[in-house]
Design a protein around this motif. Structure first.
Motif, mmCIF file in Angstrom:
data_model
loop_
_atom_site.group_PDB
_atom_site.id
_atom_site.type_symbol
_atom_site.label_atom_id
_atom_site.label_comp_id
_atom_site.label_asym_id
_atom_site.label_seq_id
_atom_site.Cartn_x
_atom_site.Cartn_y
_atom_site.Cartn_z
ATOM 1 N N THR A 1 5.303 17.689 6.258
ATOM 2 C CA THR A 1 4.501 18.217 5.479
ATOM 3 C C THR A 1 4.253 19.471 5.514
ATOM 4 O O THR A 1 3.324 19.629 4.169
ATOM 5 N N ALA A 2 4.120 20.346 6.651
ATOM 6 C CA ALA A 2 4.049 21.356 6.482
ATOM 7 C C ALA A 2 5.129 22.213 5.039
ATOM 8 O O ALA A 2 4.031 23.043 4.037
ATOM 9 N N VAL A 3 6.390 22.112 5.178
ATOM 10 C CA VAL A 3 6.734 22.057 4.188
ATOM 11 C C VAL A 3 6.792 21.711 2.890
ATOM 12 O O VAL A 3 6.574 22.940 1.756
ATOM 13 N N TRP A 4 6.303 20.897 2.881
ATOM 14 C CA TRP A 4 5.887 19.923 1.281
ATOM 15 C C TRP A 4 4.686 20.471 1.102
ATOM 16 O O TRP A 4 5.281 21.069 0.100
ATOM 17 N N ALA B 1 -2.231 11.647 -3.126
ATOM 18 C CA ALA B 1 -0.854 10.575 -2.580
ATOM 19 C C ALA B 1 -0.286 11.583 -1.809
ATOM 20 O O ALA B 1 0.213 10.337 -0.357
ATOM 21 N N GLN B 2 0.106 12.402 -1.865
ATOM 22 C CA GLN B 2 1.345 13.224 -1.466
ATOM 23 C C GLN B 2 1.060 13.354 -0.431
ATOM 24 O O GLN B 2 1.197 12.694 0.735
ATOM 25 N N ALA B 3 0.097 13.816 0.359
ATOM 26 C CA ALA B 3 -0.990 13.456 1.867
ATOM 27 C C ALA B 3 -1.016 12.343 2.617
ATOM 28 O O ALA B 3 -0.601 12.267 3.309
ATOM 29 N N VAL B 4 -1.387 11.528 2.089
ATOM 30 C CA VAL B 4 -1.958 10.455 2.528
ATOM 31 C C VAL B 4 -0.528 9.973 2.496
ATOM 32 O O VAL B 4 0.290 9.531 3.524
ATOM 33 N N PHE B 5 0.891 9.987 1.644
ATOM 34 C CA PHE B 5 2.107 9.104 2.013
ATOM 35 C C PHE B 5 2.890 9.832 2.976
ATOM 36 O O PHE B 5 3.559 8.976 4.270
ATOM 37 N N LEU B 6 2.623 11.508 3.033
ATOM 38 C CA LEU B 6 2.981 11.940 4.571
ATOM 39 C C LEU B 6 2.810 11.346 5.759
ATOM 40 O O LEU B 6 3.354 12.055 6.744
ATOM 41 N N VAL C 1 0.439 -1.223 -0.376
ATOM 42 C CA VAL C 1 0.005 0.364 0.343
ATOM 43 C C VAL C 1 1.275 1.471 0.109
ATOM 44 O O VAL C 1 0.392 2.082 -0.830
ATOM 45 N N LEU C 2 1.901 1.216 1.205
ATOM 46 C CA LEU C 2 2.774 2.196 0.891
ATOM 47 C C LEU C 2 3.372 2.584 -0.293
ATOM 48 O O LEU C 2 3.392 3.388 -1.211
ATOM 49 N N THR C 3 3.864 1.172 -1.085
ATOM 50 C CA THR C 3 4.473 1.400 -2.580
ATOM 51 C C THR C 3 3.481 2.044 -3.402
ATOM 52 O O THR C 3 4.196 3.137 -3.736
ATOM 53 N N THR C 4 2.487 1.628 -3.450
ATOM 54 C CA THR C 4 1.531 2.348 -4.224
ATOM 55 C C THR C 4 1.266 2.947 -4.112
ATOM 56 O O THR C 4 0.822 4.179 -5.040
ATOM 57 N N VAL C 5 0.948 4.481 -2.944
ATOM 58 C CA VAL C 5 0.774 5.700 -2.707
ATOM 59 C C VAL C 5 2.437 6.388 -2.834
ATOM 60 O O VAL C 5 1.690 7.383 -3.428
ATOM 61 N N ALA D 1 1.728 9.268 -5.988
ATOM 62 C CA ALA D 1 2.238 10.339 -5.067
ATOM 63 C C ALA D 1 3.347 10.905 -5.618
ATOM 64 O O ALA D 1 3.106 12.623 -6.750
ATOM 65 N N PHE D 2 4.133 10.175 -6.287
ATOM 66 C CA PHE D 2 5.665 11.694 -6.515
ATOM 67 C C PHE D 2 5.838 10.256 -7.863
ATOM 68 O O PHE D 2 6.600 12.082 -8.783
#
Length: 175
Positions: free
Chosen positions: A159-162, A103-108, A87-91, A95-96
């Motif tokens: 997460t805030a910086v991204w 997806a970036q938000a979910v991953f972070l 799941v993390l690899t898929t997200v 995301a990237f």
């Protein structure tokens, strides 16, 4: 149609500019740092200060949590780990690789939470192996909470910086 548009506007998939994402992020880290190994933080502090029944309650509560967690790990740990990695690899790819903001938000959010799960699992094995109780258990739980809070602090900062970079880039590009 206006009601439906308002609902979709409220549940916005643009995560980093949505207040809902930041509320969920804060609640997730608050919850993770409040309950350490299944025991509320105030019980750990009370057991450390007064001992007695509070210490016994803490020993019992953490013992139950450790046994339940390790039963799951021993029975299906490799399947759970494989599913989480999948799941993390898929997200991460979504995301990237495909630049999907949600997806970036979910991953972070979930990558550091997965790290805290691994830290918790490591401590559960140590508690079982060393048969920790009372003062030694309390010290280990407080140290574990500190590590979880440090991981949370770094995760929220990253997460805030991204998110700021993403929002600023989107506003400059007019997206």
């Amino acid at each position: 149609m206006v009601i439906l548009e308002n609902i979709f506007e409220l549940i916005d998939m643009r995560s980093f500019s949505s207040v809902w994402f930041w509320i969920i992020l804060a609640l997730a880290w608050s919850s993770v740092s409040q309950n350490v190994m299944g025991a509320p933080f105030d019980l750990i502090v009370k057991a450390r200060r007064t001992g007695g029944q509070a210490a016994e309650d803490l020993n019992t509560l953490v013992g139950i949590f450790v046994r339940r967690r390790l039963v799951v790990v021993r029975r299906a740990g490799h399947w759970v780990l494989g599913f989480q990695v999948m799941v993390l690899t898929t997200v991460c790819i979504m995301a990237f690789g495909y630049a999907m903001e949600f997806a970036q938000a979910v991953f972070l959010l979930f990558l550091p939470l997965t790290l805290t799960q691994l830290l918790t699992l490591r401590l559960a094995f140590r508690i079982e192996h060393d048969r920790m109780r009372d003062a030694r258990l309390q010290r280990a739980l407080l140290r574990h909470r500190l590590w979880i809070q440090l991981v949370g602090l770094v995760a929220i900062f990253v997460t805030a910086v991204w998110g700021m970079l993403h929002v600023m880039t989107a506003s400059v590009l007019g997206l």
